[in-house]
Design a protein around this motif. Structure first.
Motif, short mmCIF file in Angstrom:
data_model
loop_
_atom_site.label_atom_id
_atom_site.label_comp_id
_atom_site.label_asym_id
_atom_site.label_seq_id
_atom_site.Cartn_x
_atom_site.Cartn_y
_atom_site.Cartn_z
N UNK A 63 0.80 -1.23 0.00
CA UNK A 63 0.00 0.00 0.00
C UNK A 63 0.82 1.27 0.00
N UNK A 64 2.16 1.14 0.03
CA UNK A 64 3.03 2.32 0.00
C UNK A 64 3.68 2.45 -1.38
N UNK A 65 3.67 3.66 -1.91
CA UNK A 65 4.27 3.91 -3.22
C UNK A 65 5.23 5.09 -3.09
N UNK A 66 6.49 4.84 -3.37
CA UNK A 66 7.52 5.87 -3.24
C UNK A 66 7.83 6.47 -4.61
N UNK A 67 7.66 7.79 -4.73
CA UNK A 67 7.87 8.47 -6.01
C UNK A 67 9.27 9.07 -6.05
N UNK A 68 10.07 8.68 -7.04
CA UNK A 68 11.43 9.21 -7.21
C UNK A 68 11.59 9.83 -8.59
N UNK A 69 12.60 10.67 -8.71
CA UNK A 69 12.83 11.33 -10.01
C UNK A 69 13.45 10.37 -11.00
N UNK A 70 14.39 9.54 -10.50
CA UNK A 70 15.28 8.82 -11.40
C UNK A 70 15.52 7.40 -10.89
N UNK A 71 15.88 6.50 -11.76
CA UNK A 71 16.18 5.12 -11.36
C UNK A 71 17.33 5.09 -10.34
N UNK A 72 18.29 6.01 -10.50
CA UNK A 72 19.42 6.06 -9.55
C UNK A 72 18.92 6.33 -8.13
N UNK B 69 1.29 7.75 -0.64
CA UNK B 69 2.30 8.08 -1.64
C UNK B 69 3.40 8.87 -0.95
N UNK B 70 4.63 8.35 -0.98
CA UNK B 70 5.77 9.02 -0.33
C UNK B 70 6.62 9.70 -1.40
N UNK B 71 6.67 11.01 -1.35
CA UNK B 71 7.45 11.75 -2.36
C UNK B 71 8.91 11.82 -1.91
N UNK B 72 9.78 11.16 -2.64
CA UNK B 72 11.22 11.19 -2.34
C UNK B 72 11.94 11.93 -3.46
N UNK B 73 11.53 13.18 -3.65
CA UNK B 73 12.12 13.98 -4.73
C UNK B 73 13.27 14.81 -4.18
N UNK B 74 14.16 15.22 -5.08
CA UNK B 74 15.31 16.01 -4.65
C UNK B 74 14.86 17.36 -4.10
N UNK B 75 15.63 17.87 -3.14
CA UNK B 75 15.28 19.14 -2.49
C UNK B 75 15.74 20.33 -3.33
N UNK B 76 15.43 20.26 -4.62
CA UNK B 76 15.72 21.37 -5.53
C UNK B 76 14.42 22.10 -5.81
N UNK B 77 14.51 23.26 -6.44
CA UNK B 77 13.29 24.02 -6.75
C UNK B 77 12.38 23.21 -7.65
N UNK B 78 12.94 22.63 -8.74
CA UNK B 78 12.13 21.82 -9.65
C UNK B 78 11.56 20.59 -8.94
N UNK B 79 12.36 19.98 -8.07
CA UNK B 79 11.89 18.82 -7.33
C UNK B 79 10.71 19.16 -6.44
#
Ligand SMILES: [Zn+2]
Ligand SMILES: [Zn+2]
Lengths: 197, 197
Positions: A80-89, A139-149
């Protein structure tokens, strides 16, 4: 030197890889040529194999060797948890940490007005579909702490509002991190998110 | 993740290349997988070709695709000057500077008591032979300005004493400096200001 054309071409191609420049590409190619039986031939064979078998998971965008990656194929990961990332890395970094037991969704970048990257370029519609299709509770947002992220995080939170709980990774001082090495933004975020000890 | 074993193996092999570490290897492999038709397959093909054709010149130790390299094969380069370098990367650096018109002799390292590297390990006997066989008038030592490099330079000067003029690259090579890091102008200036050893 026409007869060394292939060697020059190899250096040029290697120099375009992220993390390598012309000088390190020359060093790497010389190293490979010196160890051609032990290193260059096996590396070429392995690249051939990966080129033939690697593909992006049709569900989450992870890289693997089947249309549906191991994580999406595993029922154990359907918690039931979905982690959202920018990139495969970033997905790989989360997996190395070994603490997240759910599934992932790889956006393939961030929204960017400058680079004209819109939601359709980022598997965001697919993310919205998956929340329903896979009975996602968080939904867990694991995006980079950049402006675009962060812009992307806010956009996704808006899209999912009301349909699912949306959280994001806490910002702060990394474990073992020294304040003196951190940028102001990180220190500021860590101060705002301070908690009782 | 057993089905991604080849991808993991490729990352591991790439991470061993000089100039790359685990993180940049992961980035490079992801980049290659994303562009597998455009980049990964051609790179693998080129590596296969180079693995099959690259070899060390039997005369000078340069890397090329024939038993005698283009420089040794060219009569134009037989001007009586022989430039001694530690490594093929140094030879390439000299060639990029474009100021030396003679031939090269690649030692394949430096004398080192610590690493038990003796004259026979370094093509020094072959160098002595070439001075006579190729009617060399001047041996230019273009060794790195390190302790081992200078020890090697003195050893070679001793071996060749009386049979040929021996010079070395002069002012312009910083103490502790390695040729491959220098700009073309510095190499060019150092060659022009070469002095007797
Ligand atoms: Zn997947
Ligand atoms: Zn040669």
């Amino acid at each position: 030197m026409s007869s060394t054309r292939d060697i020059d071409a190899l250096i040029e191609m290697m120099a375009k890889l992220p993390g390598l420049g012309p000088r390190s590409a020359r060093r790497a190619v010389l190293h490979l040529i010196r160890k051609r039986a032990l290193l260059l031939t096996p590396l070429a064979d392995l690249m051939q194999t990966v080129a033939a078998t690697a593909r992006e998971c049709l569900n989450c965008g992870n890289v693997g060797t089947s249309d549906i990656c191991d994580i999406c194929a595993s029922e154990k990961r359907a918690n039931g948890e979905l982690c959202v990332v920018e990139d495969v890395a970033d997905l790989w970094a989360m997996e190395r940490a070994g603490v997240f037991k759910g599934r992932y969704h790889v956006l393939g970048g961030t929204l960017s007005a400058l680079d004209a990257v819109g939601p359709e370029d980022l598997r965001i519609p697919k993310l919205v579909d998956r929340v329903t299709a896979e009975n996602i509770a968080e939904v867990i947002l694991a995006l980079n702490a950049t402006i675009d992220g962060q812009t992307t995080a806010h956009y996704i939170a808006d899209q999912l509002e009301g349909s699912v709980k949306v959280t994001s990774l806490a910002q702060g001082v990394p474990i073992g991190g020294e304040l003196d090495y951190l940028d102001d933004g990180t220190i500021s975020a860590a101060l705002k998110a301070r908690r009782d000890v």
